[in-house]
Design an enzyme around this catalytic site. Structure first.
Site, PDB file in Angstrom:
ATOM      1  N   GLY A   7       0.733  -1.310   0.077  1.00 26.03           N
ATOM      2  CA  GLY A   7       0.026  -0.116   0.209  1.00 26.03           C
ATOM      3  C   GLY A   7       0.896   1.246  -0.050  1.00 26.03           C
ATOM      4  O   GLY A   7       2.102   1.072   0.233  1.00 26.03           O
ATOM      5  N   GLN A  30       2.847  10.160   1.915  1.00 27.59           N
ATOM      6  CA  GLN A  30       4.339   9.319   2.002  1.00 27.59           C
ATOM      7  C   GLN A  30       5.290   9.744   0.599  1.00 27.59           C
ATOM      8  O   GLN A  30       6.351   9.559   0.734  1.00 27.59           O
ATOM      9  CB  GLN A  30       4.103   7.800   1.899  1.00 27.59           C
ATOM     10  CG  GLN A  30       3.587   7.249   3.338  1.00 27.59           C
ATOM     11  CD  GLN A  30       3.307   5.834   3.113  1.00 27.59           C
ATOM     12  OE1 GLN A  30       2.343   5.236   2.565  1.00 27.59           O
ATOM     13  NE2 GLN A  30       4.183   5.059   3.721  1.00 27.59           N
ATOM     14  N   HIS A  47      -4.350   1.245   7.492  1.00 28.18           N
ATOM     15  CA  HIS A  47      -2.946   1.703   7.656  1.00 28.18           C
ATOM     16  C   HIS A  47      -2.994   2.861   6.757  1.00 28.18           C
ATOM     17  O   HIS A  47      -2.366   4.132   7.050  1.00 28.18           O
ATOM     18  CB  HIS A  47      -2.047   0.697   7.489  1.00 28.18           C
ATOM     19  CG  HIS A  47      -0.564   1.080   7.259  1.00 28.18           C
ATOM     20  ND1 HIS A  47       0.271   0.726   8.288  1.00 28.18           N
ATOM     21  CD2 HIS A  47       0.303   1.916   6.499  1.00 28.18           C
ATOM     22  CE1 HIS A  47       1.468   1.197   8.036  1.00 28.18           C
ATOM     23  NE2 HIS A  47       1.261   1.818   6.903  1.00 28.18           N
ATOM     24  N   GLU A  48      -3.238   2.702   5.369  1.00 25.11           N
ATOM     25  CA  GLU A  48      -3.337   4.053   4.555  1.00 25.11           C
ATOM     26  C   GLU A  48      -4.378   5.105   4.911  1.00 25.11           C
ATOM     27  O   GLU A  48      -3.907   6.268   4.562  1.00 25.11           O
ATOM     28  CB  GLU A  48      -3.317   3.406   3.086  1.00 25.11           C
ATOM     29  CG  GLU A  48      -2.763   2.326   2.499  1.00 25.11           C
ATOM     30  CD  GLU A  48      -1.152   2.455   2.809  1.00 25.11           C
ATOM     31  OE1 GLU A  48      -0.574   3.518   2.881  1.00 25.11           O
ATOM     32  OE2 GLU A  48      -0.584   1.485   2.919  1.00 25.11           O
ATOM     33  N   HIS A  79      -2.673   7.265   7.165  1.00 28.93           N
ATOM     34  CA  HIS A  79      -1.603   8.155   6.745  1.00 28.93           C
ATOM     35  C   HIS A  79      -2.356   9.514   6.394  1.00 28.93           C
ATOM     36  O   HIS A  79      -1.761  10.455   6.299  1.00 28.93           O
ATOM     37  CB  HIS A  79      -0.848   7.509   5.695  1.00 28.93           C
ATOM     38  CG  HIS A  79       0.183   6.676   5.824  1.00 28.93           C
ATOM     39  ND1 HIS A  79       1.309   7.314   6.513  1.00 28.93           N
ATOM     40  CD2 HIS A  79       0.556   5.318   5.522  1.00 28.93           C
ATOM     41  CE1 HIS A  79       2.340   6.143   6.626  1.00 28.93           C
ATOM     42  NE2 HIS A  79       1.874   4.948   5.940  1.00 28.93           N
TER      43      HIS A  79
HETATM   44  O1  K1U Z   1       1.804   2.391   3.829  1.00 34.05           O
HETATM   45  C1  K1U Z   1       3.063   1.845   3.667  1.00 34.05           C
HETATM   46  O2  K1U Z   1       3.780   1.989   4.444  1.00 34.05           O
HETATM   47  C2  K1U Z   1       2.978   0.341   3.244  1.00 34.05           C
HETATM   48  C3  K1U Z   1       3.030  -0.769   3.977  1.00 34.05           C
HETATM   49  C4  K1U Z   1       1.841  -1.142   4.108  1.00 34.05           C
HETATM   50  C5  K1U Z   1       1.281  -2.198   5.186  1.00 34.05           C
HETATM   51  C6  K1U Z   1       1.971  -3.211   5.449  1.00 34.05           C
HETATM   52  C7  K1U Z   1       1.802  -3.999   6.339  1.00 34.05           C
HETATM   53  C8  K1U Z   1       0.589  -3.942   6.937  1.00 34.05           C
HETATM   54  C9  K1U Z   1      -0.300  -2.919   6.840  1.00 34.05           C
HETATM   55  C10 K1U Z   1      -0.046  -1.990   6.119  1.00 34.05           C
HETATM   56  C11 K1U Z   1       3.806  -1.750   3.405  1.00 34.05           C
HETATM   57  O3  K1U Z   1       3.557  -2.057   2.273  1.00 34.05           O
HETATM   58  S1  K1U Z   1       5.153  -2.022   4.411  1.00 34.05           S
HETATM   59  C12 K1U Z   1       5.866  -3.808   3.105  1.00 34.05           C
HETATM   60  C13 K1U Z   1       5.264  -4.709   3.310  1.00 34.05           C
HETATM   61  O4  K1U Z   1       4.303  -5.051   4.169  1.00 34.05           O
HETATM   62  C14 K1U Z   1       5.329  -5.841   2.157  1.00 34.05           C
HETATM   63  C15 K1U Z   1       6.175  -5.683   1.151  1.00 34.05           C
HETATM   64  C16 K1U Z   1       6.268  -6.508   0.255  1.00 34.05           C
HETATM   65  C17 K1U Z   1       5.498  -7.788   0.236  1.00 34.05           C
HETATM   66  C18 K1U Z   1       4.583  -7.974   1.365  1.00 34.05           C
HETATM   67  C19 K1U Z   1       4.566  -6.873   2.202  1.00 34.05           C
HETATM   68 ZN    ZN Z   2       2.901   3.164   6.133  1.00 36.58          ZN
END
Ligand code: K1U
Ligand code: ZN
Length: 172
Positions: free
Chosen positions: A46, A51, A137-138, A141
């Site tokens: 996401g 961001q 989560h988004e 933000h």
């Molecule tokens: O908003 C963000 O910073 C993105 C974040 C979103 C998120 C992750 C986990 C739980 C809730 C929300 C990320 O994508 S962090 C990276 C991540 O989780 C991931 C990356 C590659 C493959 C699978 C997961």
């Molecule tokens: Zn985030």
């Protein structure tokens, strides 16, 4: 399309409440597309406009299980709003703006989200599990809330201290 630089906490631009999109214009569509490309490159599941330094209410999400095989199920939403939620879930979250740190966060297990898609059409999306967690989560933000704001003050302060150290090392 372009890969945009992602802001790293602590950064006051990540703490602002983003403004609503009045209309999904070509500029907003371009932002949505650039955000998707940035999210896939990171990689992440996401990304929210603040961001990448844009204080507007736009998010992108893709939690497709077969992404590694090239399967894409992108969601692009302006003005997302949770209109229903149920159940509780604890998820170990990460954040592209808080690198190399994860923590358990309490979230709703199911959410229904209303927003505008890239054509400016109002849509409703129902989500469970990671998809629901990621939407929450988004949307956080967009309200200047990071996942570390949901954990204990001690853990948050330790995470921020590490981020400041990482930034100082990067700058030197
Ligand atoms: O908003 C963000 O910073 C993105 C974040 C979103 C998120 C992750 C986990 C739980 C809730 C929300 C990320 O994508 S962090 C990276 C991540 O989780 C991931 C990356 C590659 C493959 C699978 C997961
Ligand atoms: Zn985030």
């Amino acid at each position: 399309m372009a890969i945009l630089p992602i802001l790293i906490a602590p950064d006051k631009r990540l703490k602002r409440k983003a403004v609503a999109v009045k209309k999904v214009t070509p500029r907003i569509r371009q932002l949505m597309d650039d955000m998707l490309e940035t999210m896939y490159a990171a990689p992440g599941v996401g990304l929210a406009a603040p961001q990448v330094g844009e204080s507007v209410r736009v998010i992108v999400v893709d939690v497709a299980e077969d992404r590694a095989q090239g399967v894409r199920e992108p969601i692009q939403l302006a003005n997302p709003k949770i209109i229903a939620s149920e159940g509780d879930i604890v998820w170990e979250e990460g954040c592209l703006s808080v690198p190399e740190y994860t923590a358990d966060v309490n979230r709703k297990e199911y959410v229904k989200v209303r927003g505008l898609n890239r054509d400016g059409v109002e849509v409703e999306i129902e989500a469970v599990g990671l998809f629901a967690v990621c939407l929450q989560h988004e949307i956080d933000h967009l309200n200047g809330v990071l996942f570390i704001d949901h954990i204990s003050r001690l853990k948050r302060e330790m995470a921020i201290k590490r981020l400041k150290k990482m930034k100082a090392e990067f700058d030197s």
